[in-house]
Scaffold this active site. Structure first.
Site, PDB file in Angstrom:
ATOM      1  N   ASP A  12      -2.311   2.211  -1.538  1.00 42.15           N
ATOM      2  CA  ASP A  12      -3.391   1.489  -2.206  1.00 42.15           C
ATOM      3  C   ASP A  12      -4.377   2.469  -2.838  1.00 42.15           C
ATOM      4  O   ASP A  12      -4.392   3.665  -2.508  1.00 42.15           O
ATOM      5  CB  ASP A  12      -4.095   0.608  -1.158  1.00 42.15           C
ATOM      6  CG  ASP A  12      -4.809  -0.585  -1.762  1.00 42.15           C
ATOM      7  OD1 ASP A  12      -4.953  -0.647  -2.996  1.00 42.15           O
ATOM      8  OD2 ASP A  12      -5.235  -1.457  -0.985  1.00 42.15           O
ATOM      9  N   ASP A  67      -4.435  -8.956  -6.638  1.00 37.18           N
ATOM     10  CA  ASP A  67      -5.055  -9.494  -5.427  1.00 37.18           C
ATOM     11  C   ASP A  67      -5.270 -10.996  -5.544  1.00 37.18           C
ATOM     12  O   ASP A  67      -5.728 -11.627  -4.595  1.00 37.18           O
ATOM     13  CB  ASP A  67      -6.404  -8.806  -5.181  1.00 37.18           C
ATOM     14  CG  ASP A  67      -6.222  -7.491  -4.448  1.00 37.18           C
ATOM     15  OD1 ASP A  67      -5.121  -7.239  -3.936  1.00 37.18           O
ATOM     16  OD2 ASP A  67      -7.190  -6.709  -4.378  1.00 37.18           O
TER      17      ASP A  67
HETATM   18  C1  DGJ Z   1      -6.559  -4.075  -1.905  1.00 37.50           C
HETATM   19  C2  DGJ Z   1      -5.146  -4.570  -1.929  1.00 37.50           C
HETATM   20  O1  DGJ Z   1      -4.803  -5.033  -3.198  1.00 37.50           O
HETATM   21  C3  DGJ Z   1      -4.990  -5.650  -0.874  1.00 37.50           C
HETATM   22  O2  DGJ Z   1      -3.708  -6.202  -0.929  1.00 37.50           O
HETATM   23  C4  DGJ Z   1      -5.274  -5.041   0.478  1.00 37.50           C
HETATM   24  O3  DGJ Z   1      -4.308  -4.073   0.767  1.00 37.50           O
HETATM   25  C5  DGJ Z   1      -6.670  -4.440   0.504  1.00 37.50           C
HETATM   26  N1  DGJ Z   1      -6.871  -3.538  -0.591  1.00 37.50           N
HETATM   27  C6  DGJ Z   1      -6.916  -3.726   1.803  1.00 37.50           C
HETATM   28  O4  DGJ Z   1      -8.116  -3.093   1.827  1.00 37.50           O
END
Ligand code: DGJ
Length: 696
Positions: A450, A519
């Site tokens: 990430d 997201d």
């Molecule tokens: C952003 C990601 O896109 C989410 O899926 C998740 O992993 C969060 N970060 C966790 O902090």
């Protein structure tokens, strides 16, 4: 011969297309042709010999293959430098070419400045079966003084003369990525870019240009950049109706001190032409990515469960085990523990940088949970965000100088975090050793990588060259860390995530097999996002979870069907799913497992656009054309439409003479009939259908 090099003209031919350039009488490297492959070399236009005009000289009229900033030309240049004595004039002349044939046909042209010892190599690699051409440039300082490079694009793509072109590009924002924008190209310069250190959620390094194409028909020229940092696309229409697109590293806040003996290579740009519309353009890129780029090629992706939306930062062995048990019963094959597992990580304000299991949540390490997950028959995956630190972390306290910053200036936090300067070799080494240890000590099959903020205050005081090299050295450092980890742990599947789809490009897909696309996990929004993503990236790279984001508003089956259009995952709080919901989930997962070779590895046809229509359809066909699957979604169409039939759906990609049956639709028909007369679906608002297509 895919590449023909006459003394002053080069013809590059792929299976169906051709790209031609040559030297004109003034010795300028001139673009001649890009389009359908023609029967004879003599069919291709010769380099134009420009005319002189009062305000614009010959150089300005010439469609330069790779124009530099210098001489009498006002077109958007690909290359701009300042020599050590302050001279900012660069005029390139052709020196020689070199041909090679393996593994792909490749042409290198060497150019040099008329006066200074600066050599530019233009590289062309043909991917014949995909009708794609890959281009990049290499800069070499053959002198003794440094040269400051202020712009170095990978390629300029010149379209056939004429006007009325349209540009298609992708725009968006966090939780709302990949909108398709189509607009006329008119005189002037249209710029798309990222200034954020990642490709960004806001625009994608991809373009398509057409003159009235649709999904199935019409000429489309398209391209992308294999780069995971700041990029730029400039589409220029000159006063004389010449349309050209530049693509490469963003020159905004960019400079590179080119030292003698240390060449600089641009990222690769890839482009293609098709007379068969936007769908064919996408499929060419899909095939290229799947066949040649992805680390695990055409390995089918497992159905995964991800803990993020269910447990946020509240992960521990008990909570994850409870989810894992239900996930396994539903048929999930890979259990991924997301954020929250490492030292001091109880919320987003601490812990990033300290990559060892939190002593309170996992007093005995991750081994217990991993064993449990493995005993349940699933692989185990782990979330990391290695490029980041929270100021409240042991790593930051030990190395405050490792982050991107200007001394004496604010270090602006975003999501309470700062960015490690991955351009620094010691940061790369640290990350390699930390991640290597995690992967070596645990049975981890999958890493979700990430990256949750964009850069600010891009300072680097003791930078090896110009401090503005940061934007490029950061990405080079990131690639080095990933490459090293991949070499040491080749079996691990990596997923690229940057708060969703902020890092989705052909550069990262040499290292990652998948992208977490957004997201936003609401199914109706996801339909739009997935359509945009599919413009240039294939379905097997598109991780898609079913969550609780739209529970109660959108039927669970609809949500599954949306996620089944990519690489299926589940991300809801399974503890709160009823027995009926779990049974439905298990049935959908089972159905997906049967269909996934077609979805992940087949040809994708966008039959009706969710971004444009309330009733959308996407079809996937196996490569041999014997079976396929159709996903149809009706969002909301007002009452009057209920009495009217939905518009017919015309299948695509069938063999015209073969006989096919479509599940749920009466009759056997030829492929041509399904494509020409279509079929009509019955679908209520907020309902979806999955229909199998089979050759009889
Ligand atoms: C952003 C990601 O896109 C989410 O899926 C998740 O992993 C969060 N970060 C966790 O902090």
């Amino acid at each position: 011969m895919p590449i023909q090099a006459a003394p002053a003209r080069w013809i590059l031919e792929t299976d169906h297309t051709a790209y031609v350039f040559g030297l004109n009488q003034a010795g300028l490297l001139t673009h001649c042709y890009w389009g359908m492959r023609l029967p004879r070399p003599g069919d291709y236009p010769e380099p134009a010999n420009p005319v002189f005009w009062a305000a614009d000289g010959a150089a300005h009229f010439t469609p330069h293959e790779y124009p530099a900033y210098g001489g009498l030309s006002y077109v958007d240049p690909c290359l701009k430098v300042t020599f050590a004595d302050g001279v900012r004039d660069l005029v390139l002349t052709y020196v020689e070419h070199e041909l090679s044939h393996a593994p792909q046909p490749q042409l290198t042209l060497r150019l040099q400045d008329t006066a200074y010892p600066l050599r530019i190599s233009l590289h062309y690699r043909l991917h014949e079966a995909y009708d794609l051409i890959e281009r990049w440039a290499e800069l070499e300082n053959l002198g003794t003084e440094p040269v400051l490079v202020e712009r170095a694009y990978s390629a300029k793509w010149t379209l056939p003369p004429g006007d009325d072109y349209r540009l298609t590009h992708l725009y968006g924002r966090h939780v709302d990525e990949f909108h398709i924008q189509r607009e006329p190209l008119t005189q002037g310069l249209k710029t798309l870019e990222s200034r954020r250190i990642i490709p960004s959620h806001h625009a994608s390094p991809w373009f398509a240009v057409d003159r009235g194409a649709d999904e199935d028909t019409g000429k489309v020229w398209f391209g992308t950049l294999a780069w995971s940092g700041n990029w730029k696309i400039s589409a220029e229409v000159t006063e004389f109706a010449s349309t050209r697109l530049s693509i490469g590293l963003n020159d905004w806040d960019f400079a590179w001190k080119l030292l003698p003996g240390q060449p600089f290579t641009t990222p690769a740009a890839l482009a293609g032409f098709t007379p068969h519309g936007f769908g064919a353009a996408s499929r060419a890129l899909h095939d290229y990515v799947r066949d040649t780029l992805l680390p695990h090629g055409k390995t089918l992706h497992k159905v995964l469960y991800n803990s993020w939306e269910a447990t946020l930062f509240n992960v521990d062995e008990a909570s994850q085990s409870a989810l894992a048990e239900i996930a396994a019963e539903m048929g999930v094959e890979l259990f991924v523990m997301d954020d929250g597992w490492f030292h001091g990580r109880n919320w987003d304000n601490a812990g990033l940088g300290d990559w060892w299991p939190d002593e309170v949540k996992f007093p005995h390490g991750l081994g217990g949970l991993i064993h449990k997950v493995n005993r349940l028959g699933m692989d185990f995956g782990l979330w990391v965000e290695p490029e980041m630190v929270n100021p409240n972390s042991e790593l930051y306290r030990a190395h405050p100088d490792w982050i991107i910053h200007w001394p004496g200036r604010a270090r602006t936090e975003s999501r309470n975090q700062l960015i490690l300067n991955l351009g620094r070799p010691e940061v790369q080494e640290y990350l390699i050793s930390v991640l290597d240890r995690i992967l070596s000590e645990n049975n981890i099959a999958f890493i979700k990588w990430d990256m949750n903020r964009n850069a600010s205050e891009p300072g680097w005081v003791d930078a090896p060259g110009d401090p503005r090299e940061l934007w490029v050295r950061y990405v080079q450092g990131l690639y080095r860390v990933w490459e090293t980890l991949r070499q040491r742990h080749p079996q691990v599947i990596f997923q690229s995530c940057a708060s969703g789809g902020g890092r989705a490009d052909l550069g990262i897909l040499r290292l990652a097999d998948q992208v977490w696309v957004s997201d936003n996990t609401e199914a109706t929004c996801r339909l739009d996002i997935q359509e945009g993503y599919s413009q240039f990236l294939p379905a097997n790279t598109m991780e898609a979870w079913v969550t609780d984001a739209d529970k109660g508003r959108v039927p669970l089956e609809f949500r599954f069907h949306v996620s089944m259009c990519g690489s299926l995952g589940v991300g809801g709080n399974l503890l709160e799913w009823s027995a009926e919901e779990r049974a439905l989930a298990a049935a959908c997962i089972q159905q997906y497992k049967e269909l996934r070779p077609i979805i992940q590895l087949g040809d994708q046809y966008r039959l009706r656009s969710p971004q444009q229509e309330q009733f959308s359809v996407v079809q996937y066909m196996s490569k041999d054309g014997t079976e396929g699957v159709l996903f149809a979604f009706r969002v909301h169409i007002p009452d009057y439409a209920r009495v009217v039939k939905l518009p017919p759906v015309h299948l695509r990609g069938l063999e015209p003479a073969w006989l096919y049956r479509v599940e749920g639709i009466a009759g056997e028909r030829s492929g041509l009939a399904w494509m020409e007369t279509g079929l009509t679906l019955e679908l209520e608002n907020m309902h979806s259908k999955v229909l199998r297509i089979k050759r009889i």
